[in-house]
Design a protein around this motif. Structure first.
Motif, PDB file in Angstrom:
ATOM      1  N   SER A   1       0.734  -1.241   0.043  1.00  0.00           N
ATOM      2  CA  SER A   1       0.004   0.045  -0.018  1.00  0.00           C
ATOM      3  C   SER A   1       0.677   1.292  -0.001  1.00  0.00           C
ATOM      4  O   SER A   1       0.377   2.376  -0.162  1.00  0.00           O
ATOM      5  CB  SER A   1      -0.919   0.168   1.158  1.00  0.00           C
ATOM      6  OG  SER A   1      -0.217  -0.066   2.227  1.00  0.00           O
ATOM      7  N   THR A  46      -6.958  -4.765   3.128  1.00  0.00           N
ATOM      8  CA  THR A  46      -7.896  -3.405   3.157  1.00  0.00           C
ATOM      9  C   THR A  46      -7.313  -2.228   2.795  1.00  0.00           C
ATOM     10  O   THR A  46      -7.392  -1.321   2.145  1.00  0.00           O
ATOM     11  CB  THR A  46      -8.685  -3.171   4.576  1.00  0.00           C
ATOM     12  OG1 THR A  46      -7.848  -2.859   5.673  1.00  0.00           O
ATOM     13  CG2 THR A  46      -9.626  -4.271   4.616  1.00  0.00           C
ATOM     14  N   SER A  85      -6.804  -0.396  -0.795  1.00  0.00           N
ATOM     15  CA  SER A  85      -7.778   0.636  -1.131  1.00  0.00           C
ATOM     16  C   SER A  85      -7.218   2.057  -1.266  1.00  0.00           C
ATOM     17  O   SER A  85      -7.626   2.963  -1.820  1.00  0.00           O
ATOM     18  CB  SER A  85      -8.853   0.688  -0.275  1.00  0.00           C
ATOM     19  OG  SER A  85      -8.614   1.139   1.146  1.00  0.00           O
ATOM     20  N   LYS A  86      -5.987   2.328  -0.517  1.00  0.00           N
ATOM     21  CA  LYS A  86      -5.308   3.457  -0.201  1.00  0.00           C
ATOM     22  C   LYS A  86      -4.516   3.774  -1.559  1.00  0.00           C
ATOM     23  O   LYS A  86      -3.975   4.915  -1.924  1.00  0.00           O
ATOM     24  CB  LYS A  86      -4.251   3.553   0.786  1.00  0.00           C
ATOM     25  CG  LYS A  86      -4.815   3.349   1.947  1.00  0.00           C
ATOM     26  CD  LYS A  86      -3.934   3.243   3.204  1.00  0.00           C
ATOM     27  CE  LYS A  86      -4.515   3.252   4.456  1.00  0.00           C
ATOM     28  NZ  LYS A  86      -3.553   3.141   5.682  1.00  0.00           N
ATOM     29  N   PHE A 134     -13.339  -2.043  -2.720  1.00  0.00           N
ATOM     30  CA  PHE A 134     -12.659  -1.154  -3.569  1.00  0.00           C
ATOM     31  C   PHE A 134     -12.685  -1.964  -4.868  1.00  0.00           C
ATOM     32  O   PHE A 134     -12.189  -0.795  -5.711  1.00  0.00           O
ATOM     33  CB  PHE A 134     -11.343  -0.697  -2.995  1.00  0.00           C
ATOM     34  CG  PHE A 134     -10.359  -1.780  -2.929  1.00  0.00           C
ATOM     35  CD1 PHE A 134      -9.909  -2.186  -4.290  1.00  0.00           C
ATOM     36  CD2 PHE A 134      -9.924  -2.654  -1.829  1.00  0.00           C
ATOM     37  CE1 PHE A 134      -8.756  -3.233  -4.060  1.00  0.00           C
ATOM     38  CE2 PHE A 134      -9.030  -3.576  -1.927  1.00  0.00           C
ATOM     39  CZ  PHE A 134      -8.269  -3.910  -3.095  1.00  0.00           C
ATOM     40  N   SER A 151     -17.666   0.488  -2.615  1.00  0.00           N
ATOM     41  CA  SER A 151     -17.113   1.646  -2.633  1.00  0.00           C
ATOM     42  C   SER A 151     -17.228   2.526  -3.780  1.00  0.00           C
ATOM     43  O   SER A 151     -17.472   1.984  -4.692  1.00  0.00           O
ATOM     44  CB  SER A 151     -15.503   1.765  -1.987  1.00  0.00           C
ATOM     45  OG  SER A 151     -14.816   1.335  -3.254  1.00  0.00           O
TER      46      SER A 151
END
Length: 772
Positions: free
Chosen positions: A297, A318, A321-322, A343, A364
């Motif tokens: 990420s 998760t 998603s960044k 996402f 999202s």
């Protein structure tokens, strides 16, 4: 007046002087090629067979013109020496000679001889071209230890020698290539024994491609000294060892491709720089295990991440998603589980198939993006109703939800996602209800597969709008409808599968064409179709007459590959040579007709003999009468023929014995008579394929005299049960008195085993490999 005239003369003389000075300072406009350079080029040309020069590029190489104006030749403007020679795709068809005129061009900076059909070893004379900065010998049949031959070319910036058969180690002198920016040695036979020791010295390297070699080596533990490395490509090798963490600490790195090696262990990106320029990471087809690292990420610039076909476990972090720039995520063929994160709605492609995902996270926002183009969730453990959020994906080109546990109906709102759709795969779920009219706007659809669900009702007429569709597969459902003759108007339709439904009635409909001119595969087996087929029924099925070589050239082509903009081929399941077989790809060359398990009657149409490209013909389990058409002998490509369980009479056509590819056949349970054809393909068959044709002869070599199937008439099946009862009573009578109980047990065992034997042999299907 005299003064003005004198001034004009002076001005004219000054102007002439200026022009002459300019001409003297500038290169000659004509004939500025040095004679020694011209002679070297002509010598190089004459080293090859003139008759083989089909390319017009070398036609300009003659003594009557300036060599600096020849095609593929560039000269230095001042010295007239050749500095660039670009002969890409010129078919030279020869080796490079040690004393070639080419090596007299000492000032060459660019030499491009890619795809020239050069062969043989590279001579050490190539090292004489010490000023080379760009060398491209890719896509030839060259051999030998080229790197040793060019070890003194230390001015090289681009070295492209892929797709040859070069071999040997990477020599230590390779460290002198400090200016190298692009290295492509892919698809060769290098051993790279010294690779770990020399690579860190290439401090100016900006691009490295060593893909598709036959090597087994490990990468150096420290790659961080390659300060200028931008492209690192080494796909399709046999590199092993752990993940090269140090590689990802190079700030200039943009593109990494380690796909198709044998790397193992955990993926660890380490202390990756927050200013990393990485935008592509391909790690597919290795042996990586463990979880997907959270540290991924940190690579904010990442656009594409492919870690498919490894042994990854755990969930998708998760934190991914960044990655606001991420567009393509491929994690297929791993052991991941848990939720499909929300996402993915904001990506362009998401391929997560062949894992163990069992639920969806909250969708999202797509953050202003157009939305998913490709979504592949096939072969997971996802259940529940059709995901409603898919209806909001207005730009879908491919959707695969196959081999999951979805249930309920397919929502009508899905029609909003079909405008750009090219491939729809929903097979092997538990979708129920009708198949809604969601194809009204699906004019780009290539294939639809909703097989093996619980769908019912009628086939949606909106399929008529799919003008480029190649495959329609609704097999294994409960659809209750008449034969969709209206599909014959779809000129691109190649595969039609209606098997195992409740279709019924005749194949004819008024005012509708019966000619599927472009169909290559049709399976309407195990339905309730009935009626007769006219003698000319197959006369318009032109695609089963055309040879593949005439329309697709050489090499196998698979349906779906050449059309959609995604990497998925059409697939299907069918009974092939007596076995239910899954075709992961459907060859364009494959032609098949399966009308089995219906109630067709009358004669088999003679026009079937026109379909000379046919490979499989299954008409079993109907009520066809008359004789087997002699025209079947025209089907020289036929591999499988099944006409069993009909009421056919007469002889088996003798000429069928000459069909060299015919390896699987079944004539059982008919009224056939006369001799069996003597061809090798017939004589090598199992006896059971002729059973219950009590007037057939010439079976001694196939069945043996004691086991000829024609000794028991058709009525024996009907009398089998009473005989079993007689045997029971005989056994009981023998054991009457003190042994009555034992006799009853023996009789029961004997009768039950005989019954099982009969049932087993009645169902038996012989499977023989194709002759191809």
């Amino acid at each position: 007046m005299m003064i003005a005239s004198s001034s004009g003369i002076v001005f004219f003389l000054l102007l002439c002087s200026l022009v002459l000075h300019t001409l003297a300072a500038s290169p000659r406009l004509l004939h500025y090629c040095r004679l020694d350079q011209r002679d070297a080029l002509l010598e190089f040309k004459h080293e090859f067979n003139h008759d083989e020069f089909t390319d017009p590029l070398l036609s300009s190489w003659n003594q009557s013109s300036d060599c600096c104006l020849w095609s593929g030749v560039t000269c230095d403007a001042r010295s007239g020496e050749v500095i660039s020679l670009d002969l890409v795709h010129v078919l030279l068809n020869n080796p490079l000679k040690p004393n070639s005129g080419l090596f007299k061009l000492q000032q060459l900076k660019n030499l491009t001889l890619s795809d020239c059909r050069l062969y043989g070893e590279i001579t050490s004379s190539l090292g004489n071209l010490s000023r080379l900065t760009h060398l491209d010998l890719s896509s030839n049949q060259l051999t030998g230890e080229v790197l040793a031959s060019i070890s003194n070319l230390n001015q090289l910036r681009d070295l492209l020698i892929s797709d040859n058969s070069f071999s040997g180690d990477i020599p230590t002198s390779f460290a002198n290539f400090t200016k190298l920016s692009t290295l492509d040695i892919s698809n060769n036979l290098f051993t790279l024994e010294n690779f770990p020791f020399v690579l860190p010295n290439l401090t100016s390297l900006s691009s490295l491609n060593i893909a598709s070699n036959h090597v087994k080596s490990t990468l150096p533990s420290d790659l961080s000294r390659l300060h200028n490395l931008e492209y690192f490509l080494m796909r399709e090798n046999s590199f092993s060892g752990t993940f090269p963490t140090s590689l990802f600490t190079i700030p200039s790195l943009q593109y990494v491709d380690l796909e198709g090696n044998q790397f193992s262990g955990h993926i660890k990106f380490g202390n990756i720089s927050s200013s990393s320029s990485l935008w592509n990471i391909y790690l597919a087809n290795n042996k990586f295990d463990g979880p997907i690292p959270e540290s991924v990420s940190k690579i904010k610039s990442l656009i594409a991440l492919d870690i498919s076909n490894n042994n990854l476990v755990g969930t998708i972090p998760t934190s991914i998603s960044k990655l606001v720039n991420l567009q393509h995520l491929s994690l297929s063929y791993n052991k991941l589980q848990g939720q499909v994160p929300g996402f993915i709605c904001g990506l362009i492609t998401a391929t997560l198939s062949h894992n163990s995902f069992n639920s969806f996270g909250k969708p999202s926002s797509s953050s202003g993006r157009e939305g998913l183009f490709e979504l592949d969730l096939g072969s997971n453990s996802l259940g529940g109703p059709f995901p409603q959020w898919i209806c909001n994906q207005r730009f879908l080109k491919f959707l695969d939800l196959s081999n999951n546990l979805f249930n309920g109906s397919i929502p009508p709102c899905f029609k909003h996602s079909t405008y750009w759709l090219k491939g729809l795969v929903l097979r092997n779920n538990s979708f129920s209800g009708i198949l809604p009219d969601v194809f009204v706007n699906a004019s780009m659809l290539f294939s639809v597969d909703v097989s093996f669900n619980l769908l019912e009702g009628k086939l949606p007429k909106s399929l008529m709008n799919c003008s480029v569709i190649e495959l329609v597969n609704v097999g294994g459902n409960r659809i209750n409808d008449t034969f969709p003759s209206w599909l014959a108007s779809l000129r691109s339709l190649r595969v039609l599968i209606l098997r195992s439904n409740a279709f019924h009635g005749s194949l004819y409909h008024d005012h509708v064409s019966n000619g599927f001119q472009h169909l290559r595969f049709i399976d309407i087996s195990q339905n309730g179709f009935s009626g007769t087929l006219s003698p000319l029924y197959f006369s318009n099925w032109r695609e089963m007459v055309t040879s593949e070589s005439s329309d697709l050239g050489t090499g196998e082509v698979y349906m779906g590959e050449e059309g959609p903009e995604f990497s998925h081929s059409n697939s299907m399941t069918m009974i092939y040579k007596g076995v239910e077989t899954e075709f992961l790809k459907i060859p364009y060359s494959f032609r098949a007709i399966d009308f089995s398990g219906n109630r067709f009657n009358g004669n088999i149409p003679e026009s079937i003999g026109l379909l000379i490209e046919l490979r499989l013909l299954n008409l079993s389990g109907n009520v066809f009468t008359g004789s087997i058409p002699q025209a079947l002998a025209n089907l020289t490509n036929l591999e499988t023929l099944d006409v069993s369980r009909n009421q056919l009479s007469g002889h088996i056509p003798r000429d069928l014995g000459s069909l060299s590819f015919l390896s699987t056949m079944n004539f059982s349970h008919n009224l056939l008579e006369g001799p069996v054809p003597q061809g090798t393909q017939f004589q090598s068959q199992n006896c059971s394929i002729f059973m219950d044709n009590f007037k057939l002869s010439g079976l001694e070599k196939i069945c043996g005299k004691a086991h000829a199937p024609n000794s028991t008439p058709r009525e024996s099946e009907e009398l089998s049960e009473p005989k079993e009862q007689v045997i029971n009573w005989i056994a009981a009578a023998i054991a009457y008195g003190p042994g009555v109980f034992c006799g009853l047990v023996i009789g029961h065992i004997f009768a039950s085993h005989k019954h099982k034997w009969f049932r087993r042999n009645k169902r038996r299907v012989v499977v023989i490999k194709s002759a191809r």
